[in-house]
Design a protein around this motif. Structure first.
Motif, mmCIF file in Angstrom:
data_model
loop_
_atom_site.group_PDB
_atom_site.id
_atom_site.type_symbol
_atom_site.label_atom_id
_atom_site.label_comp_id
_atom_site.label_asym_id
_atom_site.label_seq_id
_atom_site.Cartn_x
_atom_site.Cartn_y
_atom_site.Cartn_z
ATOM 1 N N ILE A 117 85.047 70.936 16.502
ATOM 2 C CA ILE A 117 84.788 69.814 17.401
ATOM 3 C C ILE A 117 85.686 68.646 16.981
ATOM 4 O O ILE A 117 85.669 68.195 15.849
ATOM 5 N N GLU A 118 86.470 68.194 17.945
ATOM 6 C CA GLU A 118 87.589 67.310 17.648
ATOM 7 C C GLU A 118 87.952 66.508 18.894
ATOM 8 O O GLU A 118 87.530 66.851 20.007
ATOM 9 N N THR A 160 80.830 70.242 24.121
ATOM 10 C CA THR A 160 79.890 70.510 23.029
ATOM 11 C C THR A 160 78.471 70.611 23.551
ATOM 12 O O THR A 160 77.691 71.466 23.112
ATOM 13 N N SER A 187 83.830 69.489 12.189
ATOM 14 C CA SER A 187 84.054 68.243 12.924
ATOM 15 C C SER A 187 85.067 67.349 12.224
ATOM 16 O O SER A 187 85.061 67.217 10.995
ATOM 17 N N ALA A 219 83.036 62.770 15.020
ATOM 18 C CA ALA A 219 81.658 62.483 14.609
ATOM 19 C C ALA A 219 81.325 61.001 14.759
ATOM 20 O O ALA A 219 80.212 60.636 15.158
#
Length: 258
Positions: A8-9, A34, A52, A57
């Motif tokens: 997740i980016e 997501t 992440s 985040a």
């Protein structure tokens, strides 16, 4: 054992193809994807690992809380997705621990690029999952790397899964482009060989990437994205559950090796 993981980016891939995409769009697309993904995981009650970036985040706190509250593992994908310094190994771990309240045990380098294992160890990680042990033109040639888990510099190495003989990669692009039944056959053969399956994907795959004017992505990247990707992942997880394969986070799997 099935180890699903998701990087997740900030969605910066269009920049590689000469397209401008605002930071807000990068975040909105990854957040939306997501949440689609978490809906699938909730439906099937499976636990996975999310790698992440700190940037993601920091700008997606509600999604991070949903990940934690759902019982998934959070690991580090660096501080930024498109910029790396060895100091980010420790700083990203510390930042993610402060944000999540979790002990961050794993690391994955963006784009599966090389990273110094001694620096990984110094930063305090238990495991590193940054190697795709295959040949990918224009990216890397890791045919000389072990295809299964091993230890280096005191850190567990968990390569991405490839087929047993010719090392055909089972990464996200293969999932998009192979017929699903064929992908499932290769995945099961890899799991039989190694005793586990380590697969990685991205949240932006679960949004529609077909707009070439906006994203500039080639067909092999945008194929089966969005709703089709949601349906394929749903079917794939159900297929593995029907075959009685267990799922767990990467850190839980690593604990069984110690």
């Amino acid at each position: 054992m099935i180890l699903l993981s998701f990087d997740i980016e900030e969605f910066d891939m269009p920049l590689e193809y000469g397209k401008h995409i605002s930071f807000q769009d990068q975040m909105d697309i990854s957040i939306q994807g997501t949440n689609h993904l978490l809906d699938i995981l909730d439906k099937h009650s499976v636990k996975v690992t999310f790698f992440s970036t700190v940037v993601f985040a920091t700008n997606a706190s509600e999604v991070i809380q949903r990940i934690i509250q759902s019982g998934h593992e959070l690991a580090s994908h660096g501080y930024y997705h498109s910029k790396f310094d060895s100091s980010h190994l420790f700083s990203s771990k510390a930042a993610l621990e402060e944000i999540s309240g979790q002990d961050i045990k794993g690391f994955r380098m963006p784009r599966m690029m090389p990273v110094d294992e001694n620096e990984i160890a110094k930063a305090g990680y238990m495991y590193n999952s940054s190697v795709n042990p295959t040949w990918l033109p224009g990216r890397y040639n890791n045919l000389n790397k072990p295809r299964s888990y091993n230890k280096e510099a005191g850190v567990w190495q968990l390569p991405a899964s490839v087929s047993p003989v010719v090392r055909f990669p089972l990464f996200w692009l293969s999932f998009h482009n192979l017929p699903l039944y064929l992908y499932q056959i290769i995945a099961r053969s890899s799991c039989k060989k190694d005793g586990y399956l380590n697969l990685y994907f991205h949240p932006w795959e679960f949004t529609d990437l077909g707009d070439k004017e906006r994203f500039g992505l080639p067909n092999y990247v945008s194929k089966n994205s969005g709703v089709k990707m949601i349906e394929r992942m749903d079917s794939f997880i159900q297929h593995l559950k029907d075959k009685k394969y267990p799922f767990c986070t990467i850190s839980d799997f690593i604990q069984t090796l110690s």
